[in-house]
Design an enzyme around this catalytic site. Structure first.
Site, PDB file in Angstrom:
ATOM      1  N   HIS A 154       0.886  -1.080  -0.025  1.00  0.00           N
ATOM      2  CA  HIS A 154       0.005  -0.027  -0.043  1.00  0.00           C
ATOM      3  C   HIS A 154       0.759   1.332   0.005  1.00  0.00           C
ATOM      4  O   HIS A 154       1.969   1.223   0.706  1.00  0.00           O
ATOM      5  CB  HIS A 154      -0.783   0.194   1.107  1.00  0.00           C
ATOM      6  CG  HIS A 154      -2.090   0.897   0.981  1.00  0.00           C
ATOM      7  ND1 HIS A 154      -1.799   2.326   1.232  1.00  0.00           N
ATOM      8  CD2 HIS A 154      -3.357   0.744   0.640  1.00  0.00           C
ATOM      9  CE1 HIS A 154      -3.197   2.766   1.063  1.00  0.00           C
ATOM     10  NE2 HIS A 154      -4.094   1.803   0.680  1.00  0.00           N
TER      11      HIS A 154
ATOM     12  N   ASP B 282      -7.952  -5.319   0.008  1.00  0.00           N
ATOM     13  CA  ASP B 282      -8.303  -6.189  -1.066  1.00  0.00           C
ATOM     14  C   ASP B 282      -7.884  -7.622  -0.711  1.00  0.00           C
ATOM     15  O   ASP B 282      -8.348  -8.515  -1.630  1.00  0.00           O
ATOM     16  CB  ASP B 282      -7.700  -5.638  -2.307  1.00  0.00           C
ATOM     17  CG  ASP B 282      -8.153  -4.560  -2.788  1.00  0.00           C
ATOM     18  OD1 ASP B 282      -7.547  -3.399  -2.715  1.00  0.00           O
ATOM     19  OD2 ASP B 282      -9.664  -4.253  -2.940  1.00  0.00           O
TER      20      ASP B 282
END
Ligand code: SDX
Length: 431
Positions: free
Chosen positions: A308, A366
């Site tokens: 991320h 996700d």
């Protein structure tokens, strides 16, 4: 926001210039460089905006090192446990959690805007049945602006409010229509006696042939998934919505632009890519070979659902998503779901491997969302549409904040030009 601190830039030949340092309520300070070009003739250079704040905002705060996510100051963990999605929608749009009366009013308004114009149905028949649902969603949401000429003045707060309500109310209907169209089943109309998320599940999985039985455990799980995906400060798709909105484009077109950006596998498309990755690995015995490929830069293989830009520690949403996984799989008697067991083993192996730890690659929102959506009966191709449905609330809140920001100008970055210097067009025979 101002402070008396300054940052000095020494830029050669003994020249230097001071810039004000601005502080927010929490998080990193910023160097206000708005006068840099005018005073020095130079730009900053920051592809991907790793060190650039594009705006000031009061909506969402992320501490990537501490794994903190706050919506209007409230921790995501508390919101996921104590609120429903429309509570969070109200919070993100208005800045405070709704009172009982305010929530009742929002429920009523959203419920009574869930139907779409009957002519919107015709847009679907222009698509092949096997079109990716995100391609259909981008097109149909963008077309909404053709149906609402009564609220096109973005500088009118009432027009902005009705557009917000219409988008939040109609996205579930349109997303369900994308799914129904892809499987050749009739569209299911919304019902006013169901909650926001129960209504969506009925439009997705109900048929005209029998009553759809709402499972409150599954509705609660999907409602929590919506909450976890609702907003995330200035991510790629939110920045796209802000950039589109900065030109004065109507909110429906801006949300369509956000949907288009979200589709990418590096962003909202990662949940679909993650599930396909898990299916491709197949079983635990193949994890070692897969990890080897990921470490081989030439393979181009990434561990989808990991890493991320901001979270350099665990994504708090991933933890909550994993808990939701357990709940849903348990409710459905799928506790030994092979992909869930594979994902937990993959997470364990990755988090003990220095390649990932040294790069601060942890599971993001996700990584587990695909497994729980698949268990809910949502097909892989619809995962990013679900993400877009939820993120519409954050996008429209951020768009509204931008329109009302006195500092806001049209977004128009500059560049470092490395192309040809001026030259003359040669005659055809000399090219
Ligand atoms: C979302 O921004 C948001 O807030 C987004 C989001 C939201 O709610 O809006 O949180 C939603 O988009 C979550 C992210 C979903 N994407 C994925 O899961 C796709 C896989 N992840 C990567 O593509 C990547 O981690 C990004 C795009 C998420 C972040 O990329 P960055 O910040 O530009 O980091 P990077 O690509 O520079 O990576 C740093 C290093 C590199 O290695 P080195 O060059 O240092 O050797 O880590 C490696 C990368 O190659 N790396 C990975 C990896 N992610 C980064 N290697 C293998 N697998 C990965 N997933």
């Amino acid at each position: 926001m101002s402070s008396n601190r300054k940052a000095t830039l020494n830029y050669g030949d003994g020249k230097s210039i001071d810039f004000p340092v601005l502080g927010g309520t929490i998080g990193p300070d910023v160097v206000d460089i708005r006068t840099l070009y005018g005073k020095t003739g130079m730009f900053t250079y920051d592809p991907g905006f790793l060190s650039t704040a594009s705006c000031q905002s009061t909506i969402t705060y992320i501490d990537g090192d501490e794994g903190v996510l706050l919506y209007r100051g409230y921790p995501i963990e508390q919101l996921a446990e104590k609120c429903d999605f429309l509570d969070v929608a109200y919070l993100l749009m208005r800045g405070e959690l709704p009172s009982t009366a305010e929530k009742k009013e929002l429920d009523y308004v959203i419920t009574h805007h869930t139907m779409v114009h009957e002519q919107l149905n015709r847009f679907f028949s222009g698509f092949r049945r096997d079109a990716h649902p995100m391609a259909v969603l981008v097109g149909v949401v963008g077309a909404l602006s053709a149906f609402y000429h009564d609220s096109t003045d973005i500088n009118n707060p009432e027009h902005r409010k009705i557009s917000q309500h219409r988008l939040i109310a109609k996205l579930p209907t349109i997303v369900a229509m994308c799914y129904k169209y892809s499987i050749g089943q009739p569209f299911i109309y919304p019902r006013n006696d169901l909650s926001y998320t129960a209504n969506f599940m009925r439009m997705m999985f109900g048929t005209p042939t029998e009553e759809y039985i709402v499972n409150p455990v599954l509705v609660r799980a999907l409602d929590r998934i919506f909450i976890l995906h609702a907003d995330h400060e200035q991510n790629a798709s939110t920045s796209t919505v802000r950039v589109a909105g900065s030109s004065g484009a109507n909110p429906f077109a801006c949300i369509a632009a956000g949907i288009a950006c979200l589709w990418g596998p590096a962003h909202g498309g990662a949940n679909e890519a993650c599930l396909n990755m898990l299916e491709g690995i197949g079983d635990v015995s193949k994890i070692g070979e897969f990890i080897r490929q990921v470490k081989d830069k030439n393979s181009g293989v990434k561990l989808m659902g990991f890493g991320h830009r901001v979270y350099k520690n665990y994504d708090p949403r991933a933890k909550l998503m994993r808990e939701t996984c357990h709940e849903v799989l348990g409710e459905l008697g799928l506790g030994d779901d092979r992909l869930f067991k594979l994902s937990m083993e993959l997470e364990k192996i990755a988090l003990s491997d220095d390649y990932f730890v040294s790069r601060k690659l942890y599971p993001n929102v996700d990584f587990y969302s695909g497994i729980v959506q698949r268990a809910l009966g949502i097909p892989v191709s619809m995962f990013t549409c679900i993400f877009a449905l939820a993120r519409t609330v954050g996008w429209i809140a951020q768009w509204n904040e931008m329109i009302g920001d006195p500092d806001q100008k049209i977004s128009r970055p500059r560049q470092l030009y490395t192309g040809a210097t001026q030259r003359t067009v040669p005659p055809m025979g000399m090219r």
